[in-house]
Design an enzyme around this catalytic site. Structure first.
Site, PDB file in Angstrom:
ATOM      1  N   ASP A  16      -3.936  -4.026   9.525  1.00 15.54           N
ATOM      2  CA  ASP A  16      -3.192  -3.757   8.309  1.00 15.54           C
ATOM      3  C   ASP A  16      -3.639  -4.786   7.267  1.00 15.54           C
ATOM      4  OD1 ASP A  16      -0.951  -2.835   6.635  1.00 15.54           O
ATOM      5  OD2 ASP A  16      -0.030  -4.743   7.168  1.00 15.54           O
ATOM      6  N   ALA A  49      14.198  -3.018  -0.405  1.00 14.83           N
ATOM      7  CA  ALA A  49      12.784  -2.687  -0.586  1.00 14.83           C
ATOM      8  C   ALA A  49      11.984  -2.898   0.689  1.00 14.83           C
ATOM      9  CB  ALA A  49      12.203  -3.527  -1.719  1.00 14.83           C
TER      10      ALA A  49
END
Length: 276
Positions: A16, A49
């Site tokens: 990632d 978030a």
């Protein structure tokens, strides 16, 4: 880092980006989501978030708007339910905001160059997937290259029909890298959807705790904590990643040699990744 006689057993390691290779604490996407929602007079918190982090960004916005508090706030301030048009509107604002912040925050996480150099010494290919779309990644890739890191391939969220937690981006990496044995491939990620992506593709998985989204602190802020405070964060983030199916959980990429060697030794012994 030193070499290992077993690492040649690995065919590829697929990383990632935010919270894994760059942007310690995965600060950029959280800040961008908060700022994008603020442009619609909806005050999202950093915690809200971060909750869906790891998903493709449009899906992430949809998940945020499905959160009860934000859904009610959207209805109150915008006068409509948070529907597909709302998701599209926030996403349109989000992409350029995130592109700017992501490039600014794209400092390599300590240990990235050493880890990738070790892999290259053993002819292990280096792939990457991301929940970012290509326009966001352009600046990130540019900054990472200037610091000495360029992967063999990058698959962005807008380049597959369905993103995480499905394996589609991983499959694209397999093709781009010319590898085809999931049992000799490792996925490294700091989020549950990213670990699930590796699991879905049948690879080994390594989760990162302290450098990633679940903790969400800069390296400086993390280092200012006491050891008991760090341990509390480590355990909480580790639990999330283990529950997602991570085979190994470590603090950051700086600690990756030990689990890579352990995985390589297990491959040499004929083991395959656990099936969940």
């Amino acid at each position: 880092m030193t070499g290992s006689s077993h690492l040649h057993e690995l065919r590829a390691v697929i990383f990632d980006w935010a919270g894994t290779l760059v942007d310690f604490g995965s600060r950029a996407p959280a800040a961008a989501f908060v700022e994008a929602f603020a442009q619609f007079q909806v005050a999202a918190t950093e915690e809200e978030a971060r909750e869906p982090m790891g998903l493709p960004k449009r899906a992430h916005i949809a998940a945020m708007l499905a959160q009860p508090r934000l859904a009610k706030l959207w209805l109150k301030t915008r006068g409509t339910e948070p529907d597909e048009a709302a998701i599209d509107a926030v996403y349109k604002v989000f992409v350029p905001i995130n592109a700017t912040i992501a490039k600014r925050e794209a400092e390599l996480i300590p240990g990235t160059l050493e880890a990738t150099s070790l892999l290259r010494q053993h002819d292990v290919k280096i792939g990457s997937t991301t929940g970012y779309v290509r326009p966001i990644m352009e600046g990130v890739v540019e900054r990472a290259a200037a610091q000495g890191f360029s992967p063999d391939c990058l698959v962005c969220a807008d380049e597959v029909p369905v993103g995480r937690p499905t394996a589609m981006a991983m499959y694209h990496c397999f093709v781009a890298l010319g590898v085809h044995e999931p049992s000799r491939i490792v996925k490294v990620d700091d989020t549950a959807p990213g670990i699930a992506e590796g699991r879905a593709a049948g690879t080994w998985t390594i989760g990162l705790t302290l450098s990633g989204n679940a903790v969400g602190l800069t390296e400086q802020a993390l280092n200012a904590l006491s050891e008991p405070e760090k341990q509390k964060h480590r355990e909480r983030a580790g639990s999330v990643l283990s529950d997602a199916g991570a085979d190994y959980v470590i603090d950051s990429i700086a600690d990756i040699q030990t689990p890579l060697e352990a995985i390589a030794a297990r491959i040499a012994a004929g083991e395959k990744p656990p099936i969940y």
